[in-house]
Write a protein that holds these residues in place. Sequence first.
Motif, PDB file in Angstrom:
ATOM      1  N   GLY A   5       0.818  -1.203   0.000  1.00 33.59           N
ATOM      2  CA  GLY A   5       0.000   0.000   0.000  1.00 33.59           C
ATOM      3  C   GLY A   5       0.848   1.247   0.000  1.00 33.59           C
ATOM      4  O   GLY A   5       2.083   1.195   0.083  1.00 33.59           O
ATOM      5  N   ASP A   6       0.155   2.390  -0.099  1.00 33.78           N
ATOM      6  CA  ASP A   6       0.867   3.664  -0.198  1.00 33.78           C
ATOM      7  C   ASP A   6       0.296   4.719   0.744  1.00 33.78           C
ATOM      8  O   ASP A   6       0.531   5.905   0.557  1.00 33.78           O
ATOM      9  N   ASP A   7      -0.493   4.303   1.755  1.00 41.54           N
ATOM     10  CA  ASP A   7      -1.021   5.289   2.686  1.00 41.54           C
ATOM     11  C   ASP A   7      -1.122   4.674   4.075  1.00 41.54           C
ATOM     12  O   ASP A   7      -0.589   3.583   4.339  1.00 41.54           O
ATOM     13  N   GLY A   8      -1.811   5.377   4.973  1.00 41.01           N
ATOM     14  CA  GLY A   8      -1.863   4.947   6.358  1.00 41.01           C
ATOM     15  C   GLY A   8      -2.558   3.625   6.578  1.00 41.01           C
ATOM     16  O   GLY A   8      -2.280   2.928   7.568  1.00 41.01           O
ATOM     17  N   LEU A   9      -3.487   3.236   5.692  1.00 39.70           N
ATOM     18  CA  LEU A   9      -4.188   1.971   5.873  1.00 39.70           C
ATOM     19  C   LEU A   9      -3.220   0.795   5.820  1.00 39.70           C
ATOM     20  O   LEU A   9      -3.368  -0.173   6.569  1.00 39.70           O
ATOM     21  N   ALA A  10      -2.221   0.852   4.943  1.00 39.33           N
ATOM     22  CA  ALA A  10      -1.250  -0.239   4.841  1.00 39.33           C
ATOM     23  C   ALA A  10      -0.468  -0.394   6.139  1.00 39.33           C
ATOM     24  O   ALA A  10      -0.269  -1.511   6.637  1.00 39.33           O
ATOM     25  N   HIS A  11      -0.037   0.711   6.714  1.00 42.11           N
ATOM     26  CA  HIS A  11       0.733   0.636   7.955  1.00 42.11           C
ATOM     27  C   HIS A  11      -0.131   0.152   9.117  1.00 42.11           C
ATOM     28  O   HIS A  11       0.318  -0.653   9.934  1.00 42.11           O
ATOM     29  N   VAL A  29       5.972  -0.751   0.665  1.00 41.55           N
ATOM     30  CA  VAL A  29       5.528   0.632   0.514  1.00 41.55           C
ATOM     31  C   VAL A  29       6.444   1.340  -0.461  1.00 41.55           C
ATOM     32  O   VAL A  29       7.609   0.953  -0.641  1.00 41.55           O
ATOM     33  N   PRO A  30       5.959   2.385  -1.118  1.00 37.92           N
ATOM     34  CA  PRO A  30       6.833   3.171  -1.993  1.00 37.92           C
ATOM     35  C   PRO A  30       7.944   3.851  -1.195  1.00 37.92           C
ATOM     36  O   PRO A  30       7.743   4.204  -0.022  1.00 37.92           O
ATOM     37  N   PRO A  31       9.088   4.065  -1.790  1.00 36.59           N
ATOM     38  CA  PRO A  31      10.189   4.693  -1.047  1.00 36.59           C
ATOM     39  C   PRO A  31       9.846   6.075  -0.527  1.00 36.59           C
ATOM     40  O   PRO A  31      10.223   6.441   0.574  1.00 36.59           O
ATOM     41  N   SER A  32       9.089   6.858  -1.299  1.00 38.86           N
ATOM     42  CA  SER A  32       8.765   8.219  -0.875  1.00 38.86           C
ATOM     43  C   SER A  32       7.784   8.255   0.265  1.00 38.86           C
ATOM     44  O   SER A  32       7.651   9.270   0.932  1.00 38.86           O
ATOM     45  N   ALA A  65      12.288  -4.365  -8.262  1.00 33.20           N
ATOM     46  CA  ALA A  65      12.226  -5.146  -7.039  1.00 33.20           C
ATOM     47  C   ALA A  65      12.961  -4.408  -5.947  1.00 33.20           C
ATOM     48  O   ALA A  65      13.705  -3.467  -6.187  1.00 33.20           O
ATOM     49  N   ALA A  66      12.758  -4.853  -4.701  1.00 34.31           N
ATOM     50  CA  ALA A  66      13.351  -4.166  -3.563  1.00 34.31           C
ATOM     51  C   ALA A  66      14.146  -5.141  -2.734  1.00 34.31           C
ATOM     52  O   ALA A  66      13.750  -6.280  -2.527  1.00 34.31           O
ATOM     53  N   ALA A  67      15.299  -4.659  -2.228  1.00 33.68           N
ATOM     54  CA  ALA A  67      16.058  -5.414  -1.251  1.00 33.68           C
ATOM     55  C   ALA A  67      15.524  -5.083   0.115  1.00 33.68           C
ATOM     56  O   ALA A  67      15.239  -3.938   0.409  1.00 33.68           O
ATOM     57  N   SER A  68      15.372  -6.070   0.977  1.00 33.37           N
ATOM     58  CA  SER A  68      14.771  -5.839   2.278  1.00 33.37           C
ATOM     59  C   SER A  68      15.570  -6.554   3.345  1.00 33.37           C
ATOM     60  O   SER A  68      16.260  -7.536   3.090  1.00 33.37           O
ATOM     61  N   GLU A  69      15.450  -6.059   4.561  1.00 34.56           N
ATOM     62  CA  GLU A  69      16.129  -6.633   5.703  1.00 34.56           C
ATOM     63  C   GLU A  69      15.081  -7.001   6.737  1.00 34.56           C
ATOM     64  O   GLU A  69      14.280  -6.157   7.145  1.00 34.56           O
ATOM     65  N   VAL A  76      10.086  -4.692   6.207  1.00 32.66           N
ATOM     66  CA  VAL A  76       9.552  -3.586   5.420  1.00 32.66           C
ATOM     67  C   VAL A  76      10.374  -3.469   4.152  1.00 32.66           C
ATOM     68  O   VAL A  76      11.611  -3.459   4.195  1.00 32.66           O
ATOM     69  N   MET A  77       9.686  -3.408   3.022  1.00 31.87           N
ATOM     70  CA  MET A  77      10.344  -3.293   1.725  1.00 31.87           C
ATOM     71  C   MET A  77       9.930  -2.000   1.063  1.00 31.87           C
ATOM     72  O   MET A  77       8.837  -1.490   1.300  1.00 31.87           O
ATOM     73  N   ALA A  78      10.799  -1.501   0.215  1.00 32.81           N
ATOM     74  CA  ALA A  78      10.511  -0.318  -0.581  1.00 32.81           C
ATOM     75  C   ALA A  78      10.432  -0.710  -2.044  1.00 32.81           C
ATOM     76  O   ALA A  78      11.377  -1.286  -2.589  1.00 32.81           O
ATOM     77  N   ALA A  79       9.320  -0.440  -2.669  1.00 30.44           N
ATOM     78  CA  ALA A  79       9.125  -0.734  -4.085  1.00 30.44           C
ATOM     79  C   ALA A  79       8.205   0.327  -4.668  1.00 30.44           C
ATOM     80  O   ALA A  79       7.173   0.641  -4.083  1.00 30.44           O
ATOM     81  N   ALA A  80       8.603   0.868  -5.794  1.00 29.26           N
ATOM     82  CA  ALA A  80       7.810   1.934  -6.408  1.00 29.26           C
ATOM     83  C   ALA A  80       6.435   1.440  -6.815  1.00 29.26           C
ATOM     84  O   ALA A  80       5.436   2.135  -6.644  1.00 29.26           O
ATOM     85  N   GLU A  81       6.364   0.207  -7.346  1.00 21.63           N
ATOM     86  CA  GLU A  81       5.103  -0.367  -7.784  1.00 21.63           C
ATOM     87  C   GLU A  81       5.092  -1.850  -7.446  1.00 21.63           C
ATOM     88  O   GLU A  81       6.154  -2.484  -7.358  1.00 21.63           O
TER      89      GLU A  81
END
Length: 622
Positions: A5-11, A29-32, A65-69, A76-81
């Motif tokens: 997701g990209d807003d507060g509902l995802a968190h 979530v998106p990086p921004s 794709a996103a690298a995650s730890e 938590v991963m960062a992916a634009a889409e």
Amino acid sequence: MVVCGDDGLAHRLAAELRGVYGEQVTLVVPPSERGVRTQVVGRARATTAALLDRVVNATVNRAGAAASEPVGTAQVMAAAEPTEEALGAAGVERAAALALVYDDDETNIRAALTARRLNPRLRLVLRLYNRRLGQHIEELLDQAAALATGNGDGAGSDASTTVLSDADTAAPALVATAVAGTSKVVQTDGLLLRAVERSPMAGQLAQPGLATLAVLSSDSTEGGAEQGPELLPDGAAVRAATGRGTVVLEQVSYAGPELPPARGAVAFASLFSRRLRWSLAGLVGCVLALAVALWVVTGMHPLSAFYLTLLDLFAIDDPAIGASVGRQILQLLSGLTGLLLLPVLLAAVLEALGTFRTTSALRKPPRGLGGHVVLLGLGKIGTRVLTRLRELRIPVVCVESDPEARGLATARRLRVPVVLGDVTQEGVLEAAKIHRAHALLAVTSADTTNLEAALYARSVRPDLRVVLRLYDDDFATAVYRTLRAAHPRASTRSRSVSHLAAPAFAGAMMGRQILGAIPVERRVLLFAAVDVGGHAQLEGKTVAEAFRPGAWRVLALDTGASGGRREEPAAEEAYEELPGSGLVWDLPDTYVLRGSDRVVLAATRTGLAELLGRRSRERAGS
């Protein structure tokens, strides 16, 4: 569990799954967004807040794709889409459920199609605003899962698709708060149920309702916390809670004024003004009088006299040369009446065209309007709230600053008055008749706008009931406490949409049909439709034995469900089936729950998690 997701509902959804159900969660979530939205989850649970505060710094590769730890039991991963690479990196192939809660419907659908292909047994939960499209998407993805897993009928497969809307989930609570001062409302099987708070002196024993859901705090009206609320108490706890209020479930039925004609239909009487109708009536009377006079003077047949009068009226008949003086005078009078008729007919045509034109335009608040609800904002949430209010036959005046807002079409179709303008500007709320309104419901997307409108409305009318939609749950709590302290005699409520919607999304990810959620002070009760089969806590037990105080309680039997086949009850067992639904209420304590039954139960979040967790462990052990 994977949440994208990209807003507060995802968190908040990730926090719900991690903190309440104890699930392993991957949040994409998106990086921004990662540095902006992490605080919207709130600090209600220290473990959940600590989890979300430990967001790792991840980089997105060229493929998306996103690298995650990993962070404990969550990452938590960062992916634009939510591309195929990003979903693969999040472990969708091995996940039990995936929630796609982006604010864009197309993004969620595209990701759902990809995820279903990667894992046909995946349980999907989608956030879609378009409800009709959501129904088709559910059928399509479920059919694809059934074919991929070899279950043509879908039996025996955990794969399912659930389409939810945060607007639909939160709208009933917002409407109920504005109308009745409570957000404790849930809809199930065509019924609207509400949880009513009853004071110790309200005689709750005489009217127990469908069920007692909670016993309130000892000083809940004062805002204290010496003794917290007791959810789903048994009879002994209710009797022992002297001096404390209760929350009782009731069915709500509505009776009010008729709705305006649907879909822009116009009543015939409203086509013309009252003055024009009297003018037309006067001219018709003159024509009839002239026809009667011609019949008396000439002695011809009445129909012939009326016909000649009409010809003279429209200057079609020949001049009455050589006729009697009476006939000539009547012909002149008929011609004069025809001259007067022309402007009246023209005015009638113009008024009719204007009436049809205004039915497709926005209406203005009528004079003398009072007791209505002022709705600020016609976005995604506001449109759903407006529809709910009109279904309940409640007068509404909308205020919207964007002339291209999505809810304006709905307001035009429902013929609801709309004031176009910035609510923060002076005179806009006055145009919406705020001084005579019953409640103010501020659901714009800007928290500061909602707060400013509420403060200004309170300056105009201190006792006005105010309901605010605020993004951050902590901010909503702080605003509620401050406004309640400043205006103790007025009703003030502040609601976070993500807080109201997250429990329903989390329950759907766990594989249960969540019918709704009702907040009790700062806690939440969930209403779910559960198949009895496979639950050792329910199957083979009586209703009394299946009741777990403080955790869950069976409320009704769903006789209309496909899985709810049951034998006919014994003659001595009394049932109450509410009209308009397939739900059987007031089940006797001796009724034995069978594996083929489907029941509606109320449960706390931890109680529902315990039900689901035990079943998961039983399957894993087998």
